[in-house]
Design an enzyme around this catalytic site. Sequence first.
Site, mmCIF file in Angstrom:
data_model
loop_
_atom_site.group_PDB
_atom_site.id
_atom_site.type_symbol
_atom_site.label_atom_id
_atom_site.label_comp_id
_atom_site.label_asym_id
_atom_site.label_seq_id
_atom_site.Cartn_x
_atom_site.Cartn_y
_atom_site.Cartn_z
ATOM 1 N N GLU A 182 0.801 -1.231 0.000
ATOM 2 C CA GLU A 182 0.000 0.000 0.000
ATOM 3 C C GLU A 182 0.834 1.281 0.000
ATOM 4 O OE1 GLU A 182 -3.978 -0.064 1.568
ATOM 5 O OE2 GLU A 182 -3.195 1.064 3.272
ATOM 6 N N ASN A 194 -10.364 -7.370 7.766
ATOM 7 C CA ASN A 194 -9.547 -6.273 8.283
ATOM 8 C C ASN A 194 -9.392 -6.412 9.795
ATOM 9 O OD1 ASN A 194 -8.141 -3.900 8.732
ATOM 10 N ND2 ASN A 194 -9.373 -2.725 7.270
ATOM 11 N N GLU A 249 -5.918 -8.158 6.124
ATOM 12 C CA GLU A 249 -5.625 -6.729 6.008
ATOM 13 C C GLU A 249 -5.264 -6.122 7.360
ATOM 14 O OE1 GLU A 249 -9.545 -6.205 3.248
ATOM 15 O OE2 GLU A 249 -8.699 -4.402 4.112
ATOM 16 N N SER A 250 -4.269 -5.292 7.352
ATOM 17 C CA SER A 250 -3.850 -4.472 8.509
ATOM 18 C C SER A 250 -3.102 -5.268 9.571
ATOM 19 C CB SER A 250 -5.037 -3.775 9.191
ATOM 20 O OG SER A 250 -5.750 -2.973 8.305
ATOM 21 N N GLU A 304 -14.599 -6.115 1.928
ATOM 22 C CA GLU A 304 -13.935 -6.117 3.241
ATOM 23 C C GLU A 304 -14.914 -6.306 4.394
ATOM 24 O OE1 GLU A 304 -10.871 -3.059 4.187
ATOM 25 O OE2 GLU A 304 -12.255 -2.601 5.823
ATOM 26 N N LYS A 337 0.588 4.571 1.428
ATOM 27 C CA LYS A 337 -0.189 5.126 2.547
ATOM 28 C C LYS A 337 0.605 6.274 3.164
ATOM 29 C CE LYS A 337 -2.606 3.388 6.690
ATOM 30 N NZ LYS A 337 -2.902 2.192 7.508
ATOM 31 N N LYS A 376 -8.067 2.203 -3.138
ATOM 32 C CA LYS A 376 -8.449 1.996 -1.738
ATOM 33 C C LYS A 376 -9.072 3.291 -1.252
ATOM 34 C CE LYS A 376 -7.421 -0.938 1.894
ATOM 35 N NZ LYS A 376 -7.186 -0.158 3.052
HETATM 36 O O1 LIG Z 1 -5.232 2.940 8.906
HETATM 37 C C1 LIG Z 1 -6.119 3.495 9.584
HETATM 38 O O2 LIG Z 1 -5.888 4.128 10.634
HETATM 39 C C2 LIG Z 1 -7.551 3.427 9.134
HETATM 40 C C3 LIG Z 1 -8.510 4.093 9.876
HETATM 41 C C4 LIG Z 1 -9.833 4.092 9.472
HETATM 42 C C5 LIG Z 1 -10.212 3.425 8.325
HETATM 43 C C6 LIG Z 1 -9.257 2.750 7.575
HETATM 44 C C7 LIG Z 1 -7.941 2.748 7.980
HETATM 45 N N1 LIG Z 1 -6.975 2.115 7.243
HETATM 46 C C8 LIG Z 1 -7.225 1.486 6.008
HETATM 47 C C9 LIG Z 1 -6.667 0.155 5.956
HETATM 48 O O3 LIG Z 1 -7.426 -0.780 5.904
HETATM 49 C C10 LIG Z 1 -5.170 -0.002 5.988
HETATM 50 O O4 LIG Z 1 -4.584 1.069 5.339
HETATM 51 C C11 LIG Z 1 -4.630 -1.273 5.363
HETATM 52 O O5 LIG Z 1 -5.314 -2.416 5.731
HETATM 53 C C12 LIG Z 1 -3.144 -1.426 5.789
HETATM 54 O O6 LIG Z 1 -3.048 -1.445 7.183
HETATM 55 P P1 LIG Z 1 -1.640 -1.315 7.920
HETATM 56 O O7 LIG Z 1 -0.713 -2.311 7.298
HETATM 57 O O8 LIG Z 1 -1.915 -1.649 9.349
HETATM 58 O O9 LIG Z 1 -1.160 0.077 7.707
#
Ligand SMILES: O=C(O)c1ccccc1NCC(=O)[C@H](O)[C@H](O)COP(=O)(O)O
Length: 271
Positions: free
Chosen positions: A56, A188, A218-219, A167, A58, A118
């Site tokens: 991503e 997620n 995810e995340s 998702e 980001k 996204k």
């Molecule tokens: O990342 C956030 O804080 C967030 C808050 C509210 C809605 C969505 C959010 N993020 C989007 C995502 O799902 C993440 O960017 C993506 O899954 C990657 O997550 P990470 O690897 O933990 O940065």
Amino acid sequence: MSTVLDQIIRGVREDLSARRSALPLEQLRDLVATKPAGLDALAALSAPGGVHLIAEVKRASPSKGALADIPDPAVLAAEYAAGGASVISVLTEQRRFGGSLADLDAVRAAVTIPVLRKDFVVEPYQVWEARAHGADLVLLMASALQQGELTELLGLVEELGMHALLEAHDEDELTRCLDAGGRIVGINARNLKTLEVDPSTVSRLLPSVPAGVVGVAESGVTGPDSVRDYVGAGARAVLVGEALVTGADPRSAARELLAAGGRRVDVEESS
Ligand SMILES: O=C(O)c1ccccc1NCC(=O)[C@H](O)[C@H](O)COP(=O)(O)O
């Protein structure tokens, strides 16, 4: 009481309204008609040989604020691709994530692998925009959509030759994603109402994703151990933002995550 997700979506609708005034749907459709066909993100994420990485772009997040200075998203995306990523995810929401459709354009022009838009997609107009800006995959969040909207937007995504990443964050949302006909379904670990990240959400829900559906974790990936855990729960792909954009070397970091998920990246071919 309104949640962070409600607030984000309110802003998304305001920005969307401004973009629609500048470029009405009819003109956007005409623009889409001039675009070449997209890439097959489902095929890319279904290829055998270990876990797939959705890497991503980001810049910032509601939970952490500014994450990384990304002067050129095209350069970052090219590094991800060289590191073996199967798909590049581009956050296009502007107010909280610092993203834009210009980032999507830049990434599309820089890589030859599928690209995910996204964003908080709540209206068909955003799906048309995704196609106009070269996306191959579009995020649709069960938490942001009623069932009828989810089904309608998925239908439009597929009609325009793209695929959707549906998702879910809990059992009910997962059922809704599968009922809608999702072929790529993400769990997620981040609760978008509280912003808490709990990887056990992924290990609890992913085993319920049927074999014929690509399950994406995810995340919350902080390193190779997270990937091993998610793969152990059945993930066929992992979506990673923060750990990649805050590291010193995104290409090596991508390779390391993929190695932990059993995917060998051919260094000569990909660099
Ligand atoms: O990342 C956030 O804080 C967030 C808050 C509210 C809605 C969505 C959010 N993020 C989007 C995502 O799902 C993440 O960017 C993506 O899954 C990657 O997550 P990470 O690897 O933990 O940065």
